[in-house]
Design an enzyme around this catalytic site. Structure first.
Site, PDB file in Angstrom:
ATOM      1  CB  SER A 143      -0.842  -0.014   1.279  1.00 23.95           C
ATOM      2  OG  SER A 143      -1.419   1.249   1.532  1.00 23.95           O
ATOM      3  CE1 TYR A 156      -4.609  -1.905   5.017  1.00 24.32           C
ATOM      4  CE2 TYR A 156      -3.284   0.051   4.592  1.00 24.32           C
ATOM      5  CZ  TYR A 156      -4.038  -1.011   4.126  1.00 24.32           C
ATOM      6  OH  TYR A 156      -4.207  -1.194   2.774  1.00 24.32           O
TER       7      TYR A 156
HETATM    8  P1  NAD Z   1     -11.612  -6.104  -0.066  1.00 20.01           P
HETATM    9  O1  NAD Z   1     -12.207  -5.963   1.279  1.00 20.01           O
HETATM   10  O2  NAD Z   1     -12.431  -5.827  -1.266  1.00 20.01           O
HETATM   11  O3  NAD Z   1     -10.985  -7.556  -0.228  1.00 20.01           O
HETATM   12  C1  NAD Z   1     -10.277  -8.172   0.812  1.00 20.01           C
HETATM   13  C2  NAD Z   1     -10.233  -9.660   0.542  1.00 20.01           C
HETATM   14  O4  NAD Z   1      -9.561 -10.290   1.634  1.00 20.01           O
HETATM   15  C3  NAD Z   1     -11.614 -10.296   0.455  1.00 20.01           C
HETATM   16  O5  NAD Z   1     -11.587 -11.324  -0.520  1.00 20.01           O
HETATM   17  C4  NAD Z   1     -11.806 -10.894   1.851  1.00 20.01           C
HETATM   18  O6  NAD Z   1     -12.704 -11.986   1.886  1.00 20.01           O
HETATM   19  C5  NAD Z   1     -10.390 -11.339   2.117  1.00 20.01           C
HETATM   20  N1  NAD Z   1     -10.115 -11.581   3.524  1.00 20.01           N
HETATM   21  C6  NAD Z   1     -10.299 -10.751   4.591  1.00 20.01           C
HETATM   22  N2  NAD Z   1      -9.966 -11.374   5.729  1.00 20.01           N
HETATM   23  C7  NAD Z   1      -9.556 -12.614   5.380  1.00 20.01           C
HETATM   24  C8  NAD Z   1      -9.095 -13.749   6.107  1.00 20.01           C
HETATM   25  N3  NAD Z   1      -8.976 -13.733   7.450  1.00 20.01           N
HETATM   26  N4  NAD Z   1      -8.785 -14.863   5.411  1.00 20.01           N
HETATM   27  C9  NAD Z   1      -8.911 -14.907   4.066  1.00 20.01           C
HETATM   28  N5  NAD Z   1      -9.337 -13.876   3.325  1.00 20.01           N
HETATM   29  C10 NAD Z   1      -9.657 -12.752   3.981  1.00 20.01           C
HETATM   30  O7  NAD Z   1     -10.301  -5.194  -0.064  1.00 20.01           O
HETATM   31  P2  NAD Z   1      -9.344  -4.612  -1.199  1.00 20.01           P
HETATM   32  O8  NAD Z   1      -9.450  -3.146  -1.158  1.00 20.01           O
HETATM   33  O9  NAD Z   1      -9.520  -5.320  -2.488  1.00 20.01           O
HETATM   34  O10 NAD Z   1      -7.934  -4.956  -0.541  1.00 20.01           O
HETATM   35  C11 NAD Z   1      -7.089  -5.972  -1.010  1.00 20.01           C
HETATM   36  C12 NAD Z   1      -5.665  -5.679  -0.569  1.00 20.01           C
HETATM   37  O11 NAD Z   1      -5.255  -4.426  -1.137  1.00 20.01           O
HETATM   38  C13 NAD Z   1      -5.495  -5.511   0.946  1.00 20.01           C
HETATM   39  O12 NAD Z   1      -4.278  -6.111   1.350  1.00 20.01           O
HETATM   40  C14 NAD Z   1      -5.421  -4.006   1.129  1.00 20.01           C
HETATM   41  O13 NAD Z   1      -4.698  -3.650   2.273  1.00 20.01           O
HETATM   42  C15 NAD Z   1      -4.711  -3.610  -0.141  1.00 20.01           C
HETATM   43  N6  NAD Z   1      -4.876  -2.201  -0.507  1.00 20.01           N
HETATM   44  C16 NAD Z   1      -6.119  -1.699  -0.774  1.00 20.01           C
HETATM   45  C17 NAD Z   1      -6.245  -0.378  -1.129  1.00 20.01           C
HETATM   46  C18 NAD Z   1      -7.563   0.231  -1.437  1.00 20.01           C
HETATM   47  O14 NAD Z   1      -7.616   1.467  -1.537  1.00 20.01           O
HETATM   48  N7  NAD Z   1      -8.616  -0.538  -1.603  1.00 20.01           N
HETATM   49  C19 NAD Z   1      -5.111   0.429  -1.196  1.00 20.01           C
HETATM   50  C20 NAD Z   1      -3.878  -0.096  -0.915  1.00 20.01           C
HETATM   51  C21 NAD Z   1      -3.783  -1.447  -0.576  1.00 20.01           C
END
Ligand code: NAD
Length: 261
Positions: A143, A156
């Site tokens: 991130s 985080y």
């Molecule tokens: P999201 O909530 O849409 O998806 C998260 C996924 O992780 C889902 O499939 C959920 O079921 C799964 N998950 C959560 N807890 C879990 C567990 N205990 N075991 C197995 N699976 C689990 O989120 P996203 O925004 O797509 O985020 C995905 C990644 O990207 C994360 O690591 C997040 O930190 C990172 N990220 C997101 C953003 C953003 O702005 N959305 C920015 C930077 C980084």
């Protein structure tokens, strides 16, 4: 379809960025193991869609990324069912927003386990197979918060900085085995994770939804646009090409200029 015959395991891929990775990998012919929580029928529909796209196999694992035993079993099942783990994308992640004095201890533990330690466990289990094949790609969704901090996100920011360190270490250990390890560091991507943190941020900062969107989320993103999941996935696909074979140990920003500012 340059990934035909290869297998990708993507943690946290039932939603958001993870699902976009899975779709992009399938579009290049890869077998895919998807993982995460959600509605069983919706997940099964996605799984079938991935097989239709790739012409290969797609399987689902319900393994909980906070449980080391389940993580190891998932990697072993993937190797048995799909012939190995050639591409490992650590992507499962959760968020909690609160001032550190009020930060619930169990939320801290869960975020460190899911956003950081799960990547240690998957890499530990999958790397020997990659080394044996002399080819592998490890991609960790970090991130912008692996490079810079924001208030109220202590767990985080800590987990993501840790993930960047883990990635560099693995890159060095795997360097002579044809295995690369990199972080992709998105800024704000419009996904359920971002949408869910709006109410907490409204409370923590005493703001309206609109103020959170414009003055917090997109405040630091000079392009004033959210990154899309598809843009993040296309960077991962590039990292799987031969052209990216010498990119390792890198932390690649895709953040609309956030960390340049
Ligand atoms: P999201 O909530 O849409 O998806 C998260 C996924 O992780 C889902 O499939 C959920 O079921 C799964 N998950 C959560 N807890 C879990 C567990 N205990 N075991 C197995 N699976 C689990 O989120 P996203 O925004 O797509 O985020 C995905 C990644 O990207 C994360 O690591 C997040 O930190 C990172 N990220 C997101 C953003 C953003 O702005 N959305 C920015 C930077 C980084």
């Amino acid at each position: 379809m340059f990934l035909k015959g290869k297998t990708a395991l993507v943690t946290g891929s039932t939603s958001g960025i993870g699902l976009a990775y899975a779709k992009a990998l399938a579009a290049e012919g890869a077998n895919v193991l998807i993982n995460g929580f959600g509605d069983a029928a919706a997940i099964e529909q996605e799984r079938q869609g991935l097989e239709a796209t790739s012409g290969g196999k797609a399987v689902y694992s319900a393994a909980d990324m906070s449980k080391p035993d389940e993580i190891v079993a998932m990697v072993e099942d993937c190797a048995k069912t799909l012939g190995g783990v050639d591409i490992l994308i650590n992507n499962a992640g959760i968020q909690h927003v609160a001032p550190i004095e009020e930060f619930p201890v169990e939320k801290w533990d869960a975020i460190i386990a899911i956003n950081l330690s799960s990547a240690f466990h998957t890499i530990r289990a999958a790397l020997p197979g990659m080394k044996a094949k002399k080819w592998g790609r490890i991609i960790n969704t970090a991130s912008a918060h692996s490079l810079t901090a924001s208030p109220f996100k202590s767990a985080y920011v800590t987990a993501k900085h840790g993930l960047a360190g883990l990635t560099k270490t693995v890159a060095l250990e795997a360097a002579t085995f044809g295995v690369t390890a990199n972080c992709i560091s998105p800024g704000y991507v419009w996904t359920p994770l971002v949408e869910k943190q709006i109410p907490d941020t409204m409370k923590a900062r005493n703001m309206t939804r609109e103020q959170v969107m414009n003055d917090v989320l997109l405040a630091g993103q000079p392009t004033k646009q959210f990154v899309t999941s598809e843009q993040v996935a296309s960077l991962a696909i590039y990292l799987c090409t031969d052209g990216a074979a010498q990119i390792t140990g890198a932390n690649l920003s895709i953040d609309g200029g956030w960390t340049a500012a």
